[in-house]
Enzyme design. Sequence first.
Site, PDB file in Angstrom:
ATOM      1  NE  ARG A  61      12.782  41.987  34.085  1.00 50.35           N
ATOM      2  CZ  ARG A  61      11.695  42.735  33.865  1.00 50.35           C
ATOM      3  NH1 ARG A  61      11.056  42.652  32.724  1.00 50.35           N
ATOM      4  NH2 ARG A  61      11.264  43.554  34.795  1.00 50.35           N
ATOM      5  CG  HIS A  65      10.277  38.821  37.079  1.00 45.60           C
ATOM      6  ND1 HIS A  65       9.397  39.832  36.796  1.00 45.60           N
ATOM      7  CD2 HIS A  65      11.496  39.410  37.165  1.00 45.60           C
ATOM      8  CE1 HIS A  65      10.058  40.989  36.718  1.00 45.60           C
ATOM      9  NE2 HIS A  65      11.328  40.760  36.923  1.00 45.60           N
ATOM     10  CG  ASN A  93       3.981  43.167  33.659  1.00 42.90           C
ATOM     11  OD1 ASN A  93       4.282  44.340  33.548  1.00 42.90           O
ATOM     12  ND2 ASN A  93       2.879  42.680  33.183  1.00 42.90           N
ATOM     13  CG  HIS A 191      20.458  44.155  34.588  1.00 43.12           C
ATOM     14  ND1 HIS A 191      20.176  44.985  35.637  1.00 43.12           N
ATOM     15  CD2 HIS A 191      19.382  43.315  34.484  1.00 43.12           C
ATOM     16  CE1 HIS A 191      18.987  44.672  36.153  1.00 43.12           C
ATOM     17  NE2 HIS A 191      18.500  43.650  35.478  1.00 43.12           N
TER      18      HIS A 191
HETATM   19  C1  HEM Z   1      19.216  43.095  41.442  1.00 42.51           C
HETATM   20  C2  HEM Z   1      18.007  43.545  41.275  1.00 42.51           C
HETATM   21  C3  HEM Z   1      17.343  43.728  39.945  1.00 42.51           C
HETATM   22  C4  HEM Z   1      16.604  44.795  39.577  1.00 42.51           C
HETATM   23  C5  HEM Z   1      16.284  46.008  40.432  1.00 42.51           C
HETATM   24  C6  HEM Z   1      16.188  44.586  38.200  1.00 42.51           C
HETATM   25  C7  HEM Z   1      15.388  45.465  37.481  1.00 42.51           C
HETATM   26  C8  HEM Z   1      15.136  45.350  36.139  1.00 42.51           C
HETATM   27  C9  HEM Z   1      14.346  46.286  35.361  1.00 42.51           C
HETATM   28  C10 HEM Z   1      13.643  47.522  35.934  1.00 42.51           C
HETATM   29  C11 HEM Z   1      14.358  45.879  34.071  1.00 42.51           C
HETATM   30  C12 HEM Z   1      13.688  46.559  32.885  1.00 42.51           C
HETATM   31  C13 HEM Z   1      12.233  46.197  32.811  1.00 42.51           C
HETATM   32  C14 HEM Z   1      11.439  47.008  31.828  1.00 42.51           C
HETATM   33  O1  HEM Z   1      11.858  48.054  31.336  1.00 42.51           O
HETATM   34  O2  HEM Z   1      10.340  46.566  31.517  1.00 42.51           O
HETATM   35  C15 HEM Z   1      15.164  44.677  34.021  1.00 42.51           C
HETATM   36  C16 HEM Z   1      15.418  43.962  32.879  1.00 42.51           C
HETATM   37  C17 HEM Z   1      16.064  42.747  32.873  1.00 42.51           C
HETATM   38  N1  HEM Z   1      16.487  42.034  33.975  1.00 42.51           N
HETATM   39 FE1  HEM Z   1      16.658  42.739  35.842  1.00 42.51          FE
HETATM   40  N2  HEM Z   1      16.696  43.387  37.769  1.00 42.51           N
HETATM   41  C18 HEM Z   1      17.397  42.821  38.796  1.00 42.51           C
HETATM   42  C19 HEM Z   1      18.007  41.590  38.784  1.00 42.51           C
HETATM   43  C20 HEM Z   1      17.961  40.717  37.727  1.00 42.51           C
HETATM   44  C21 HEM Z   1      18.354  39.326  37.777  1.00 42.51           C
HETATM   45  C22 HEM Z   1      18.826  38.607  39.033  1.00 42.51           C
HETATM   46  C23 HEM Z   1      18.188  38.824  36.523  1.00 42.51           C
HETATM   47  C24 HEM Z   1      18.416  37.429  36.015  1.00 42.51           C
HETATM   48  C25 HEM Z   1      19.206  36.547  36.576  1.00 42.51           C
HETATM   49  C26 HEM Z   1      17.711  39.909  35.696  1.00 42.51           C
HETATM   50  C27 HEM Z   1      17.494  39.832  34.330  1.00 42.51           C
HETATM   51  C28 HEM Z   1      17.013  40.864  33.548  1.00 42.51           C
HETATM   52  C29 HEM Z   1      16.969  40.802  32.095  1.00 42.51           C
HETATM   53  C30 HEM Z   1      17.515  39.681  31.227  1.00 42.51           C
HETATM   54  C31 HEM Z   1      16.361  41.992  31.674  1.00 42.51           C
HETATM   55  C32 HEM Z   1      16.048  42.392  30.235  1.00 42.51           C
HETATM   56  C33 HEM Z   1      14.711  41.821  29.844  1.00 42.51           C
HETATM   57  C34 HEM Z   1      14.327  41.974  28.386  1.00 42.51           C
HETATM   58  O3  HEM Z   1      15.086  42.498  27.589  1.00 42.51           O
HETATM   59  O4  HEM Z   1      13.213  41.540  28.043  1.00 42.51           O
HETATM   60  N3  HEM Z   1      17.557  41.030  36.459  1.00 42.51           N
HETATM   61  N4  HEM Z   1      15.600  44.368  35.290  1.00 42.51           N
HETATM   62  C1  NAG Z   2       1.870  43.685  32.428  1.00 41.22           C
HETATM   63  O1  NAG Z   2       0.918  44.292  33.262  1.00 41.22           O
HETATM   64  C2  NAG Z   2       0.024  45.168  32.617  1.00 41.22           C
HETATM   65  C3  NAG Z   2      -0.893  45.777  33.670  1.00 41.22           C
HETATM   66  O2  NAG Z   2      -0.187  46.185  34.800  1.00 41.22           O
HETATM   67  C4  NAG Z   2      -0.758  44.401  31.541  1.00 41.22           C
HETATM   68  O3  NAG Z   2      -1.596  45.303  30.827  1.00 41.22           O
HETATM   69  C5  NAG Z   2       0.221  43.727  30.569  1.00 41.22           C
HETATM   70  O4  NAG Z   2      -0.470  42.927  29.647  1.00 41.22           O
HETATM   71  C6  NAG Z   2       1.221  42.864  31.331  1.00 41.22           C
HETATM   72  N1  NAG Z   2       2.221  42.326  30.414  1.00 41.22           N
HETATM   73  C7  NAG Z   2       2.439  41.015  30.250  1.00 41.22           C
HETATM   74  C8  NAG Z   2       3.526  40.646  29.323  1.00 41.22           C
HETATM   75  O5  NAG Z   2       1.809  40.156  30.812  1.00 41.22           O
END
Ligand code: HEM
Ligand code: NAG
Length: 327
Positions: A61, A65, A93, A191
Site C-alpha cells: 500500500r 500511495h 493514510n 485487497h
Molecule cells: C481502487 C481504489 C482503492 C481504494 C478506494 C482503496 C481504499 C483502501 C482503504 C480505505 C483501505 C483501508 C485503510 C484503513 O483502514 O486505514 C485500504 C487498504 C489497503 N489497500 Fe487499498 N484501495 C484502493 C486500491 C488499492 C491498490 C491499487 C492497492 C495496491 C496495489 C491497494 C492496497 C491496499 C492494501 C494492501 C491495504 C491493506 C493495508 C494494511 O493492511 O496495512 N489498494 N485500501
Molecule cells: C496519519 O495522519 C494522522 C493525522 O491525520 C497522524 O496523526 C498519523 O500519525 C498519521 N499516520 C502515519 C502512519 O503517518
Amino acid sequence: MKMAPSIYLSIGLAILYAATADAQLSQSFYAKSCPGGVQAVANVVSAAVRSDRRNAAGLLRLHFHDCFVNGCDGSVLLASTPGNKAEKDAPPNLSLQGFGIIDQAKAALERTCPGVFSCSDILALAARDAIATIGGPSWTVPLGRRDGTISRASAASSNLPGDGFSFRQLLQNFNSKGLSQSDLIVLSGAHTIGLTHCSKVTPRIYNFPRSASGADPYLNTTYVTEKRGVCPNSASSANKFVALDSSKGGQTFDINYFTNVLDHKAIFKSDDALISTSSGLKQVLDLVRSPSSKFFSQFGLAMQKMGRIQVLTGSQGEIRKVCSKKN
Ligand code: HEM
Ligand SMILES: *[C@@H]1O[C@H](CO)[C@@H](O)[C@H](O)[C@H]1NC(C)=O
Ligand SMILES: *[C@@H]1O[C@H](CO)[C@@H](O)[C@H](O)[C@H]1NC(C)=O
C-alpha cells in the site's frame, strides 16, 4: 498497404516515446553503482515479512500511495515539517505501515553505497519482494527513479481514490494516472491481503441510510453478521482492525478477493463498484474462472505500470540520504 504520412509520424513518435520510457528506467540501473543493493532490499523485506505477514500489505500500500500522489517519487515517506503537513499525515493514510522497514533497507544501502539508491526505488522493490515472500506473484522492477522533495497532505486527499467511489470515479482516477480499467480491477485485487479499521466498516453494517436492519442491503447477511462480530457497534471498536478478505484471515495473496466481490462480501463500496458495469463484471468473472496464474501475471504487469507513474529520472529530484527528509 498505404498509410498517410501522419500515421508514419505517429508510429515513429510512439516508438521513440516507448524507447525513451524504457531508457529512463532499467532493471540493471544499479548493476555498477550498487551491485548488492537490490539483494540488500530483498533481505530486509523478506525478513520483516517473515516475522509478520501483515508487513506485506503495508509495503504494497505504501508503494501505491507513493505512486498515486505526485508520482513514484518517495514523497509518501517524507515527514511533515513545521508549516507543511506531508502526505503521510493526510486522512487517507490511516493504516499506512512499513516506514520502519524502508528506513532499515535505506540504512543498509547507505552503508554500502552511500547516496546512490533512491527511496522511491526501495519502495518499488519492497512491494514486489513483500508480495513474493507471502507466496504471491513476483515481477521485474525497472529501476532508476529519483526522489522528490515535496510532500503535501492536500495532494494525498485529492489524488487517492476514496472507498465510497463509484466505478466512474475510480476509472477517472486511474485513467488520470495513465492506468486502464483493467489495471483498476486487477490492482484492486491487492485487497486480498491486509486490514482496515472497523470505523471504515461500521457505517455500512450498523448505520446504513434507510435500512431497517441498519446494514447495507447489498451485502450478504451472513457476512454482515460476521463483521458485526468483529466490529461491535461502539466507539471502542473504531480502532479495531478487520481483514479486507477474511476468507483466509487476510493473509494469503489469492483470487479470493474477486470471489468476495461477486458474493457481495467485500468491505468497501469501491470494491462492489468494480462489478457495477458489464465490462467490469466480465473481467472479474474471467479472473475468478481462470487459473490464479492469470491474475498473478496481470497483477505484476499492472504493478510495473503503476511503478512508472510520473517518475523522476536523470538529473531530476535527488537521491535522499534519509527517506523521511529531503537532503
Ligand atoms: C481502487 C481504489 C482503492 C481504494 C478506494 C482503496 C481504499 C483502501 C482503504 C480505505 C483501505 C483501508 C485503510 C484503513 O483502514 O486505514 C485500504 C487498504 C489497503 N489497500 Fe487499498 N484501495 C484502493 C486500491 C488499492 C491498490 C491499487 C492497492 C495496491 C496495489 C491497494 C492496497 C491496499 C492494501 C494492501 C491495504 C491493506 C493495508 C494494511 O493492511 O496495512 N489498494 N485500501
Ligand atoms: C496519519 O495522519 C494522522 C493525522 O491525520 C497522524 O496523526 C498519523 O500519525 C498519521 N499516520 C502515519 C502512519 O503517518
Ligand atoms: C451468503 O453467504 C452464505 C454463506 O457464506 C451463503 O450460504 C448464502 O447463500 C449467501 N447468501 C446469498 C443471498 O447469496
